[in-house]
Every structure is written in C-alpha cells, then in structure tokens.
Design a protein around this motif. Structure first.
Motif, short mmCIF file in Angstrom:
data_model
loop_
_atom_site.label_atom_id
_atom_site.label_comp_id
_atom_site.label_asym_id
_atom_site.label_seq_id
_atom_site.Cartn_x
_atom_site.Cartn_y
_atom_site.Cartn_z
N UNK A 170 12.47 10.92 0.71
CA UNK A 170 11.97 9.55 0.91
C UNK A 170 12.65 8.58 -0.05
N UNK A 171 12.78 8.97 -1.31
CA UNK A 171 13.45 8.11 -2.29
C UNK A 171 14.91 7.89 -1.92
N UNK A 172 15.59 8.95 -1.54
CA UNK A 172 17.00 8.82 -1.15
C UNK A 172 17.15 7.97 0.11
N UNK A 173 16.30 8.19 1.09
CA UNK A 173 16.35 7.41 2.33
C UNK A 173 16.14 5.93 2.05
N UNK A 174 15.17 5.63 1.20
CA UNK A 174 14.89 4.23 0.87
C UNK A 174 16.05 3.58 0.15
N UNK A 199 0.84 -1.21 0.00
CA UNK A 199 0.00 0.00 0.00
C UNK A 199 0.87 1.25 0.00
N UNK A 200 1.88 1.29 0.85
CA UNK A 200 2.73 2.49 0.89
C UNK A 200 3.53 2.66 -0.39
N UNK A 201 3.96 1.58 -1.00
CA UNK A 201 4.65 1.70 -2.30
C UNK A 201 3.73 2.31 -3.35
N UNK A 202 2.48 1.88 -3.39
CA UNK A 202 1.53 2.45 -4.34
C UNK A 202 1.23 3.91 -4.03
N UNK A 203 1.17 4.25 -2.76
CA UNK A 203 0.94 5.64 -2.38
C UNK A 203 2.09 6.52 -2.87
N UNK A 204 3.31 6.03 -2.75
CA UNK A 204 4.46 6.81 -3.23
C UNK A 204 4.44 6.96 -4.74
N UNK A 205 4.08 5.91 -5.45
CA UNK A 205 4.00 5.97 -6.91
C UNK A 205 2.94 6.97 -7.34
N UNK A 206 1.76 6.88 -6.74
CA UNK A 206 0.67 7.80 -7.09
C UNK A 206 1.05 9.24 -6.75
N UNK A 237 15.10 11.50 -7.32
CA UNK A 237 15.25 12.45 -6.21
C UNK A 237 15.91 13.75 -6.62
N UNK A 238 16.85 13.67 -7.53
CA UNK A 238 17.57 14.87 -7.98
C UNK A 238 16.65 15.73 -8.87
N UNK A 239 15.82 15.08 -9.65
CA UNK A 239 14.83 15.81 -10.44
C UNK A 239 13.85 16.52 -9.51
N UNK A 240 13.45 15.85 -8.44
CA UNK A 240 12.54 16.46 -7.47
C UNK A 240 13.13 17.69 -6.81
N UNK A 241 14.40 17.61 -6.44
CA UNK A 241 15.07 18.77 -5.83
C UNK A 241 15.17 19.91 -6.85
N UNK A 286 18.71 2.80 2.78
CA UNK A 286 18.29 1.65 3.58
C UNK A 286 18.45 0.32 2.86
N UNK A 287 18.28 0.33 1.55
CA UNK A 287 18.39 -0.91 0.79
C UNK A 287 19.77 -1.10 0.18
N UNK A 288 20.68 -0.18 0.48
CA UNK A 288 22.04 -0.29 -0.03
C UNK A 288 22.20 0.06 -1.50
#
Length: 135
Positions: free
Chosen positions: A124-128, A5-12, A73-77, A131-133
């Motif tokens: 959020x994208x950078x943090x994730x 659910x949270x993955x879909x929320x981030x995509x949307x 993330x860089x595009x977002x910034x 976290x996943x290396x």
C-alpha cells in the motif's frame, strides 16, 4: 473526509504492527541471556551474533514501519521475511507434544497473518508513492 479517515487507519495499522516488533526488541534485550539460550535451543546459532542483529531489525524496522517514511515499505518486507523465517524455528507445531500442538499451531498461523499484514501495508505504501510520483 474519506481520505482523512483512511490515512488515519493506515497510520494506526502501521503503528499497531510496529508495536509487535518494538516491544519484542525491548523484551528480548531485557532478557538477553534467556533469549540467546532459547535461540540456540531451536537451532539459531550463533545466538550472540544473531540476537543483536534481531534487536536491530526489530527495533529499527519497527520504527521505520511506524514512521511511514520512504524506507517503511522495505522495513515491512524485511520484518515479514524475518517473521516467516523465525516462525519455522519457534512454532514447530508438527513436532511438539500433542497437548502443546494447538497453541503452537495458533501462534504459527498468527505469525503468517502478521507477515501478510506487513506485506499488505508495504504494498500500500509503495503503491501510494507510485500514484503520487514519489517512488
């Protein structure tokens, strides 16, 4: 289930934010002359150089943000910075006629909220990725 659910929320959310810039680039390109004139009026000059750069940033930045890829993330910034800078040119509520000030103030602060959302999504994208290396 929660992760799905949270993955879909981030995509949307990413796609919703990206749509502002993708449709913005489309509308500016369809009214290129009028947009260039408006840019010159508010002090963004030379518009014939800045407008194509704006179209590139909004179009490519919007696509990258929606994609969620490594550059998202860089595009977002970049889009957040762009939004804040152009906000000061186009929505100067402190200088307009009193009848227009409430609308311009609302647009000004809406854009600040959009920039905040872009920064939030980017972080959020950078943090994730960290976290996943994948950073």
């Amino acid at each position: 289930m929660f992760q799905v659910v949270t993955n879909w929320m981030l995509i949307i959310g990413r796609c919703a934010l990206a749509s502002l810039f993708l449709f913005g680039a489309l509308s500016k390109s369809m009214a290129f002359g009028e947009t260039a004139t408006r840019m010159e009026i508010v002090g963004l000059s030379p518009a014939l150089i800045l407008l194509p750069l704006t179209l590139l940033l909004e179009g490519a930045g919007g696509l990258l943000l929606a994609s969620g890829t490594r550059l998202a993330p860089y595009a977002g910034v970049a889009l957040a910075i762009f939004t804040l800078v152009t906000n000061g040119y186009f929505h100067r509520f402190w200088e307009v006629d009193l009848s227009l000030a409430p609308l311009e103030r609302s647009l000004f602060f809406k854009n600040i909220a959009i920039a905040g959302a872009l920064l939030f999504v980017s972080a959020t994208l950078l943090r994730d990725r960290v976290r996943t290396g994948q950073a």
